[in-house]
Motif scaffolding. Structure first.
Motif, PDB file in Angstrom:
ATOM      1  N   ASP A   1     -20.786  65.850  -7.995  1.00 52.47           N
ATOM      2  CA  ASP A   1     -21.068  64.475  -7.571  1.00 52.47           C
ATOM      3  C   ASP A   1     -21.325  63.597  -8.786  1.00 52.47           C
ATOM      4  O   ASP A   1     -21.933  64.017  -9.773  1.00 52.47           O
ATOM      5  CB  ASP A   1     -22.285  64.449  -6.652  1.00 52.47           C
ATOM      6  N   SER A   2     -20.873  62.357  -8.682  1.00 51.08           N
ATOM      7  CA  SER A   2     -21.049  61.403  -9.773  1.00 51.08           C
ATOM      8  C   SER A   2     -22.198  60.452  -9.459  1.00 51.08           C
ATOM      9  O   SER A   2     -22.416  60.088  -8.288  1.00 51.08           O
ATOM     10  CB  SER A   2     -19.764  60.609  -9.974  1.00 51.08           C
TER      11      SER A   2
ATOM     12  N   ARG B   1     -15.226  67.662 -14.179  1.00 51.51           N
ATOM     13  CA  ARG B   1     -15.664  68.014 -15.555  1.00 51.51           C
ATOM     14  C   ARG B   1     -14.784  69.133 -16.091  1.00 51.51           C
ATOM     15  O   ARG B   1     -14.605  70.159 -15.450  1.00 51.51           O
ATOM     16  CB  ARG B   1     -17.131  68.449 -15.550  1.00 51.51           C
TER      17      ARG B   1
ATOM     18  N   GLU C   1     -15.090  60.253 -13.577  1.00 47.89           N
ATOM     19  CA  GLU C   1     -15.890  59.938 -12.388  1.00 47.89           C
ATOM     20  C   GLU C   1     -15.350  58.674 -11.709  1.00 47.89           C
ATOM     21  O   GLU C   1     -14.691  57.838 -12.339  1.00 47.89           O
ATOM     22  CB  GLU C   1     -17.348  59.705 -12.782  1.00 47.89           C
TER      23      GLU C   1
ATOM     24  N   ALA D   1     -16.947  63.774  -9.484  1.00 46.34           N
ATOM     25  CA  ALA D   1     -16.994  63.926 -10.940  1.00 46.34           C
ATOM     26  C   ALA D   1     -16.260  65.214 -11.299  1.00 46.34           C
ATOM     27  O   ALA D   1     -16.701  66.306 -10.945  1.00 46.34           O
ATOM     28  CB  ALA D   1     -18.422  63.976 -11.448  1.00 46.34           C
TER      29      ALA D   1
ATOM     30  N   CYS E   1     -15.458  64.272 -18.691  1.00 45.04           N
ATOM     31  CA  CYS E   1     -15.865  64.003 -17.309  1.00 45.04           C
ATOM     32  C   CYS E   1     -15.163  62.728 -16.823  1.00 45.04           C
ATOM     33  O   CYS E   1     -15.242  61.675 -17.469  1.00 45.04           O
ATOM     34  CB  CYS E   1     -17.384  63.843 -17.220  1.00 45.04           C
TER      35      CYS E   1
END
Length: 447
Positions: free
Chosen positions: A432-433, A441, A382, A439, A380
């Motif tokens: 969303d982070s 992934r 971010e 974000a 991930c």
């Protein structure tokens, strides 16, 4: 569908063994029954011989002694029954044990001399009968039928006990046979297990080719796989060399064009044309880079890669820190130890380089890279930037699509990332982070 070869072979062997034993049981029971009946016939023939040897005829009358040589004929509770019938079918003598027995049997004078048979009475009792026709003193009127009978219950009990023992014995033999088959198959399939281990070593990069220490039935397979591996390496090597040659051959003309455009930009009357030329040169350069990356950064067919993530991230972040030194971006890593990613190093550099460059460019001051190992590996990336609107997330993954119009570029970075991820059967999602931005992934499937 059964996936294990050993289980399939065991299932087939079990079915064949059961069918064989089911076919063998009746044959063995029949053979034992015939042998037992033959023994009964011989014994009854011997008993009849005893009766004949004890009989004598006077004045066409049969005379039998009070005590016979075989004690079983003299016992009232014996299991041996003896009868003597005249030629007319009249009973002229019977043993003591027949006094309480009501047996309906009539001898047949058919000239065959003797007969062995199994008879059934009205009350359900069954007997084995041995009947011998004898002409004593050569006189036609002195012909008699000597009959010995034995109840069939002992025979039935013996045959039933044998059947039970056969079922138990065959069941135990089947279990022992299956256990031996399992051990034999385990030993026999060790060659396939060694072959599988060598393939795993090739995938992990610790072995270059399969060994020749295999049964001759597998040598043709291992030879074909080795040729395939060699051909794949040669093809990839030639492919990469060709791509390097192509990149080098295109680099010089683009540099010349770039120099010409910079020279034109110095002249006010050609400045507009120079900007157009520079924009097209940049676009050509990026498109060529993108196509080369798409062609070269593919997962090889038979080799499984494992790359340490920490050094790659550190190298990329050190470079981006110099590019974006004015931002003073704070980067944090949340990685397990050791953290290995199933991807080629060049592909990993290109993929994370694009994602981190986007994160550095769009963030306010913070970027975070984390890894979770649950069902596969998830990476991930971010940032605390503006994020990506929900209705725009699918569009920006397409080639040439960009949300950021303030910085130069052709919008192919995320498309390259998507191509690389799909070539490794991984999945890219955008959300969303907690930092406030986007974000990205990347979910790799389990090995």
């Amino acid at each position: 569908m059964i996936g294990s070869l050993r289980v399939r072979l065991m299932l087939a062997a079990t079915i064949l063994a059961v069918l064989f034993m089911l076919a063998l049981l009746p044959a063995m029971q029949g053979a034992f029954s015939l042998a037992l009946q033959d023994a009964i016939e011989q014994r009854l023939a011997s008993d009849v011989t005893t009766l004949i040897s004890a009989a004598r005829v006077e004045n066409n009358r049969l005379l039998m002694p009070e005590q016979l040589p075989d004690e079983r004929f003299n016992l009232a509770d014996g299991n041996l029954l003896g009868y003597i019938y005249s030629r007319e079918g009249q009973l002229v003598w019977r043993s003591k044990d027949t006094l309480d027995a009501n047996i309906n049997y009539k001898p047949r004078y058919d000239g065959r001399g003797n007969e062995f048979a199994r008879i059934r009475q009205d009350n359900g009792q069954e007997f084995f009968v041995y009947d011998v026709e004898v002409k004593l003193l050569g006189g036609k009127s002195a012909a008699f039928s000597f009959v010995a009978l034995q109840p069939a219950r002992e025979y039935d009990a013996t045959l039933g006990g044998l059947r039970d023992n056969l079922y138990l014995g065959f069941g135990a033999a089947l279990l022992v046979l299956l256990a031996l088959l399992w051990v034999g198959l385990t030993w026999g399939l060790q060659a396939l297990r060694r072959l599988s281990q060598e393939l795993d070593e090739i995938e992990s990069g610790t072995r270059e080719s399969l060994s020749e220490q295999h049964p001759r039935e597998l040598l043709r397979l291992t030879g074909s796989l080795n040729r395939l591996l060699f051909s794949e390496r040669e093809q990839r090597s030639r492919y990469r060399d060709s791509l390097d040659d192509l990149a080098h051959s295109l680099k010089t003309p683009l540099a010349v064009l770039q120099g010409v455009s910079e020279g034109m930009a110095q002249r006010p009357e050609d400045r507009e044309q120079a900007w157009v030329l520079q924009a097209q040169i940049e676009r050509m350069s990026q498109q060529i880079s993108y196509q080369l990356q798409r062609a070269s950064l593919r997962k090889s067919g038979l080799v499984r890669h494992q790359v340490r993530l920490q050094p790659v991230l550190q190298s990329l972040c050190d470079t981006l820190d110099k590019v974006y030194r004015d931002k003073q971006v704070q980067v944090t890593f949340d990685l397990p130890e050791p953290c290995l990613v199933p991807i080629e190093q060049g592909a990993l550099l290109e993929m994370l380089g694009n994602l981190l460059e986007n994160a550095y460019r769009l963030c306010l001051s913070e970027v975070r890279v984390s890894v979770r190992v649950l069902n596969g590996i998830e990476i991930c990336v971010e940032d605390d930037g503006p994020g990506v609107p929900l209705d725009q997330r699918t569009r920006i993954l397409q080639r040439g699509e960009r949300l950021d119009r303030q910085h130069p570029g052709q919008g192919i970075g995320l498309a390259v990332v998507k191509d690389i991820i799909e070539s490794y059967s991984a999945r890219l999602t955008l959300g969303d982070s907690p930092l406030g931005g986007a974000a990205f992934r990347i979910q790799f499937p389990p090995a």
